[in-house]
Design a protein around this motif. Structure first.
Motif, PDB file in Angstrom:
ATOM      1  N   ASN A  65      -1.828 -36.625   7.497  1.00 38.85           N
ATOM      2  CA  ASN A  65      -0.598 -37.051   8.170  1.00 38.85           C
ATOM      3  C   ASN A  65      -0.903 -37.749   9.489  1.00 38.85           C
ATOM      4  O   ASN A  65      -0.273 -38.752   9.826  1.00 38.85           O
ATOM      5  CB  ASN A  65       0.337 -35.858   8.396  1.00 38.85           C
ATOM      6  CG  ASN A  65       1.036 -35.442   7.122  1.00 38.85           C
ATOM      7  OD1 ASN A  65       1.295 -36.254   6.249  1.00 38.85           O
ATOM      8  ND2 ASN A  65       1.324 -34.161   7.019  1.00 38.85           N
ATOM      9  N   LEU A  66      -1.873 -37.245  10.242  1.00 37.23           N
ATOM     10  CA  LEU A  66      -2.264 -37.892  11.486  1.00 37.23           C
ATOM     11  C   LEU A  66      -2.809 -39.291  11.205  1.00 37.23           C
ATOM     12  O   LEU A  66      -2.420 -40.258  11.867  1.00 37.23           O
ATOM     13  CB  LEU A  66      -3.320 -37.058  12.223  1.00 37.23           C
ATOM     14  CG  LEU A  66      -3.933 -37.718  13.463  1.00 37.23           C
ATOM     15  CD1 LEU A  66      -2.863 -37.996  14.520  1.00 37.23           C
ATOM     16  CD2 LEU A  66      -5.058 -36.864  14.011  1.00 37.23           C
ATOM     17  N   LEU A  82      -6.134 -29.473  15.116  1.00 37.44           N
ATOM     18  CA  LEU A  82      -5.996 -30.928  15.102  1.00 37.44           C
ATOM     19  C   LEU A  82      -5.617 -31.517  16.469  1.00 37.44           C
ATOM     20  O   LEU A  82      -5.767 -32.712  16.687  1.00 37.44           O
ATOM     21  CB  LEU A  82      -4.950 -31.327  14.053  1.00 37.44           C
ATOM     22  CG  LEU A  82      -4.894 -32.775  13.632  1.00 37.44           C
ATOM     23  CD1 LEU A  82      -6.196 -33.203  12.965  1.00 37.44           C
ATOM     24  CD2 LEU A  82      -3.723 -33.006  12.693  1.00 37.44           C
ATOM     25  N   ASP A 139      -7.384 -31.413   5.908  1.00 40.45           N
ATOM     26  CA  ASP A 139      -6.259 -31.018   5.074  1.00 40.45           C
ATOM     27  C   ASP A 139      -5.117 -32.020   5.238  1.00 40.45           C
ATOM     28  O   ASP A 139      -5.299 -33.099   5.814  1.00 40.45           O
ATOM     29  CB  ASP A 139      -5.824 -29.584   5.382  1.00 40.45           C
ATOM     30  CG  ASP A 139      -5.170 -29.415   6.748  1.00 40.45           C
ATOM     31  OD1 ASP A 139      -5.071 -30.399   7.509  1.00 40.45           O
ATOM     32  OD2 ASP A 139      -4.744 -28.281   7.054  1.00 40.45           O
ATOM     33  N   SER A 140      -3.947 -31.658   4.764  1.00 36.09           N
ATOM     34  CA  SER A 140      -2.817 -32.582   4.799  1.00 36.09           C
ATOM     35  C   SER A 140      -2.394 -32.927   6.226  1.00 36.09           C
ATOM     36  O   SER A 140      -1.886 -34.021   6.462  1.00 36.09           O
ATOM     37  CB  SER A 140      -1.627 -32.010   4.021  1.00 36.09           C
ATOM     38  OG  SER A 140      -1.214 -30.777   4.591  1.00 36.09           O
ATOM     39  N   SER A 141      -2.627 -32.045   7.180  1.00 37.13           N
ATOM     40  CA  SER A 141      -2.266 -32.375   8.562  1.00 37.13           C
ATOM     41  C   SER A 141      -3.153 -33.496   9.098  1.00 37.13           C
ATOM     42  O   SER A 141      -2.685 -34.365   9.833  1.00 37.13           O
ATOM     43  CB  SER A 141      -2.318 -31.141   9.466  1.00 37.13           C
ATOM     44  OG  SER A 141      -3.596 -30.566   9.464  1.00 37.13           O
ATOM     45  N   ASP A 197      -7.777 -29.149  10.598  1.00 33.37           N
ATOM     46  CA  ASP A 197      -6.588 -28.665   9.911  1.00 33.37           C
ATOM     47  C   ASP A 197      -5.493 -28.476  10.952  1.00 33.37           C
ATOM     48  O   ASP A 197      -5.688 -28.790  12.128  1.00 33.37           O
ATOM     49  CB  ASP A 197      -6.869 -27.383   9.117  1.00 33.37           C
ATOM     50  CG  ASP A 197      -7.378 -26.239   9.980  1.00 33.37           C
ATOM     51  OD1 ASP A 197      -7.032 -26.172  11.183  1.00 33.37           O
ATOM     52  OD2 ASP A 197      -8.122 -25.397   9.461  1.00 33.37           O
ATOM     53  N   GLN A 198      -4.362 -27.964  10.537  1.00 28.14           N
ATOM     54  CA  GLN A 198      -3.226 -27.862  11.451  1.00 28.14           C
ATOM     55  C   GLN A 198      -3.503 -26.972  12.663  1.00 28.14           C
ATOM     56  O   GLN A 198      -2.902 -27.142  13.719  1.00 28.14           O
ATOM     57  CB  GLN A 198      -1.987 -27.371  10.728  1.00 28.14           C
ATOM     58  CG  GLN A 198      -2.064 -25.934  10.244  1.00 28.14           C
ATOM     59  CD  GLN A 198      -0.803 -25.499   9.534  1.00 28.14           C
ATOM     60  OE1 GLN A 198       0.123 -26.288   9.348  1.00 28.14           O
ATOM     61  NE2 GLN A 198      -0.758 -24.251   9.129  1.00 28.14           N
ATOM     62  N   ASP A 199      -4.451 -26.060  12.560  1.00 26.65           N
ATOM     63  CA  ASP A 199      -4.743 -25.153  13.667  1.00 26.65           C
ATOM     64  C   ASP A 199      -5.611 -25.767  14.757  1.00 26.65           C
ATOM     65  O   ASP A 199      -5.634 -25.277  15.882  1.00 26.65           O
ATOM     66  CB  ASP A 199      -5.409 -23.872  13.148  1.00 26.65           C
ATOM     67  CG  ASP A 199      -4.473 -23.055  12.275  1.00 26.65           C
ATOM     68  OD1 ASP A 199      -3.245 -23.103  12.500  1.00 26.65           O
ATOM     69  OD2 ASP A 199      -4.972 -22.381  11.353  1.00 26.65           O
ATOM     70  N   ALA A 203      -5.503 -35.438  17.592  1.00 28.06           N
ATOM     71  CA  ALA A 203      -4.157 -36.027  17.672  1.00 28.06           C
ATOM     72  C   ALA A 203      -3.916 -36.626  19.055  1.00 28.06           C
ATOM     73  O   ALA A 203      -3.358 -37.722  19.176  1.00 28.06           O
ATOM     74  CB  ALA A 203      -3.105 -34.978  17.338  1.00 28.06           C
TER      75      ALA A 203
END
Length: 109
Positions: free
Chosen positions: A63-64, A28, A58-60, A24-26, A32
């Motif tokens: 997006n990656l 990633l 999740d969405s992050s 998730d965004q926390d 990345a």
């Protein structure tokens, strides 16, 4: 499951990145970084993202994957976990990704 990102040695211009656990965004950043390095390396003709051990995305994460897909070199190696399949289906993005049944099949494309 603890999050893991493993970049295997390139074979014939194919970089295999194995991700396991929750993304998730926390958390990633390691994935990345591995993906960005692969996209920026001109010797890499295919980037295989092995998602078989992914337990949450999740969405992050999506997006990656979309950013890496823009390089026209991304292949998702499965089988796709149920949770990732749900994200791709909910966002109507499954069809835009190149999918392979395994990392070996993705390398052979």
């Amino acid at each position: 499951m603890q999050q893991q990102v493993q970049v295997l040695p390139d074979e014939d211009g194919v970089r295999l990145i194995v991700c396991a656990g929750e993304f998730d965004q926390d958390n990633l950043a390691p994935l990345a970084s591995a993906c960005t390095t692969a996209v920026e390396d001109p010797r890499v003709r295919r980037i295989v993202l092995d998602v078989t051990a992914l337990t949450f995305a999740d969405s992050s994460m999506l997006n990656l994957m979309l950013r890496v897909r823009a390089s026209d070199r991304l292949v998702l190696a499965g089988p796709l976990p149920t949770q990732l399949t749900r994200v791709l289906d909910l966002t109507a993005t499954r069809e835009i990704f190149t999918l392979a049944e395994s990392a070996e099949a993705a390398r052979a494309l």
